[in-house]
Write an enzyme that holds these catalytic residues in place. Structure first.
Site, PDB file in Angstrom:
ATOM      1  N   GLU A   1      68.240  56.006 -69.696  1.00 29.33           N
ATOM      2  CA  GLU A   1      68.129  57.149 -68.990  1.00 29.33           C
ATOM      3  C   GLU A   1      68.445  56.513 -67.463  1.00 29.33           C
ATOM      4  O   GLU A   1      67.699  55.185 -67.932  1.00 29.33           O
ATOM      5  CB  GLU A   1      66.890  57.690 -69.016  1.00 29.33           C
ATOM      6  CG  GLU A   1      67.075  58.681 -70.390  1.00 29.33           C
ATOM      7  CD  GLU A   1      65.648  59.658 -70.371  1.00 29.33           C
ATOM      8  OE1 GLU A   1      64.715  59.876 -69.784  1.00 29.33           O
ATOM      9  OE2 GLU A   1      65.587  59.810 -71.191  1.00 29.33           O
TER      10      GLU A   1
ATOM     11  N   GLU B   1      72.290  65.860 -68.669  1.00 33.20           N
ATOM     12  CA  GLU B   1      71.081  67.161 -68.949  1.00 33.20           C
ATOM     13  C   GLU B   1      70.753  67.759 -67.539  1.00 33.20           C
ATOM     14  O   GLU B   1      70.496  67.372 -66.324  1.00 33.20           O
ATOM     15  CB  GLU B   1      69.635  66.274 -69.316  1.00 33.20           C
ATOM     16  CG  GLU B   1      69.268  67.139 -69.782  1.00 33.20           C
ATOM     17  CD  GLU B   1      67.806  66.617 -70.747  1.00 33.20           C
ATOM     18  OE1 GLU B   1      68.151  65.532 -71.043  1.00 33.20           O
ATOM     19  OE2 GLU B   1      67.517  67.366 -70.847  1.00 33.20           O
TER      20      GLU B   1
HETATM   21  O1  KIV Z   1      66.409  62.959 -76.451  1.00 37.58           O
HETATM   22  C1  KIV Z   1      66.828  63.933 -76.584  1.00 37.58           C
HETATM   23  O2  KIV Z   1      67.054  64.805 -77.670  1.00 37.58           O
HETATM   24  C2  KIV Z   1      68.317  63.369 -75.426  1.00 37.58           C
HETATM   25  C3  KIV Z   1      68.845  64.593 -75.405  1.00 37.58           C
HETATM   26  C4  KIV Z   1      67.793  65.852 -74.817  1.00 37.58           C
HETATM   27  C5  KIV Z   1      70.034  64.433 -74.959  1.00 37.58           C
HETATM   28  O3  KIV Z   1      68.424  62.720 -74.649  1.00 37.58           O
END
Ligand code: KIV
Length: 263
Positions: free
Chosen positions: A114, A181
């Protein structure tokens, strides 16, 4: 033959949408693979849906390795992406490399991290050393305390421009895929058109190159208030396999997400 990153890139080049779901164990992995899913994300959302936590912040590297092994054992064909958990990559590219190696050794084909500009060096460091990276921008749950809540990102002109810049920098740094997201559909469309790597949207409208949902959300298992971008595919299916097949068809035909799921 196993789906590879270049298979997914070819799907984008041929205008075929990419259907992704999260997955955390071998039994579901086998069902999802048999339902035609293109890629599985071993998401740190397992902190929420398996461990009952309110955030993903307490998920450990060992948790991610364990669940990656389980998913890998249940599959022969799908591409597996695994989240690097909070604290396992942010401090330095070297730390990220050391931990990403463990995740890849457990059976993942790509790691997801991220963050925007701040992660560019890490993306470059990993990809130059043979580890494919999926970047993740917009609502980034590991920064929840910084963001102040699970809310729409990129709605002001300034924050939209920042996200566009971040997407370009991450691609330039070597990211092979980008999760976006909870951002406005128009912005996600613009980012998708600008990039040449696949974008995988969640709460980002239907003009991304593909879609991802948390498995438990699309099977209607999650309790409490449901975010607008979620659809419960079990409502119109008799079996889990049928629900997942319907999800794959809905993503590929552009029927999901529709206007009611986007911002
Ligand atoms: O951890 C997860 O499920 C994610 C998705 C929401 C993209 O990163």
């Amino acid at each position: 033959m196993r789906t590879s990153l270049s298979t997914l890139q070819k799907m984008l080049d041929n205008n075929e949408k990419i259907a992704v779901l999260t997955c955390y164990d071998a039994t579901f992995a086998r069902i999802l693979e048999n339902s035609g899913i293109d890629a599985l994300l071993v998401g740190d959302s397992l902190g929420n849906v398996l461990q009952g936590e309110s955030t993903t912040l307490s998920v450990t590297l060992d948790d991610m390795i364990y669940h990656t092994r389980c998913v890998a054992r249940g599959t022969d064909k799908v591409f597996i992406i695994t989240d690097m958990p909070f604290g396992s990559y942010q401090a330095s590219p070297e730390l990220a490399f050391k931990n990403a190696c463990k995740i890849i050794a457990a059976g993942a084909h790509m790691v997801k991290i991220e963050g925007g500009h701040i992660m560019a060096d890490t993306v470059q460091f990993l990809t130059r050393r043979g580890i494919p990276v999926c970047a993740h921008i917009g609502l980034t749950p590991q920064s929840i305390h910084q963001l102040g809540g699970y809310r729409l990102q990129g709605h002001s002109e300034k924050s939209a421009r920042l996200l566009e810049d971040e997407a370009k920098i991450l691609e330039k740094s070597g990211a092979g895929m980008l999760v976006i997201e909870l951002i406005p559909a128009k912005l996600a469309e613009k980012i998708t058109q600008t990039l040449s790597i696949p974008t995988i949207g969640i709460g980002a409208g239907n003009n991304c190159s593909g879609q991802v949902l948390v498995l438990h959300d699309m099977l209607g298992l999650s309790q409490g208030k449901k975010p607008r971008f979620i659809k419960d595919f079990m409502l119109e299916a008799k079996t889990i396999q049928a629900a997942v097949e319907n999800y794959v068809i809905a993503v590929k035909t552009g029927q999901f997400p529709n206007i009611e799921h986007q911002f």
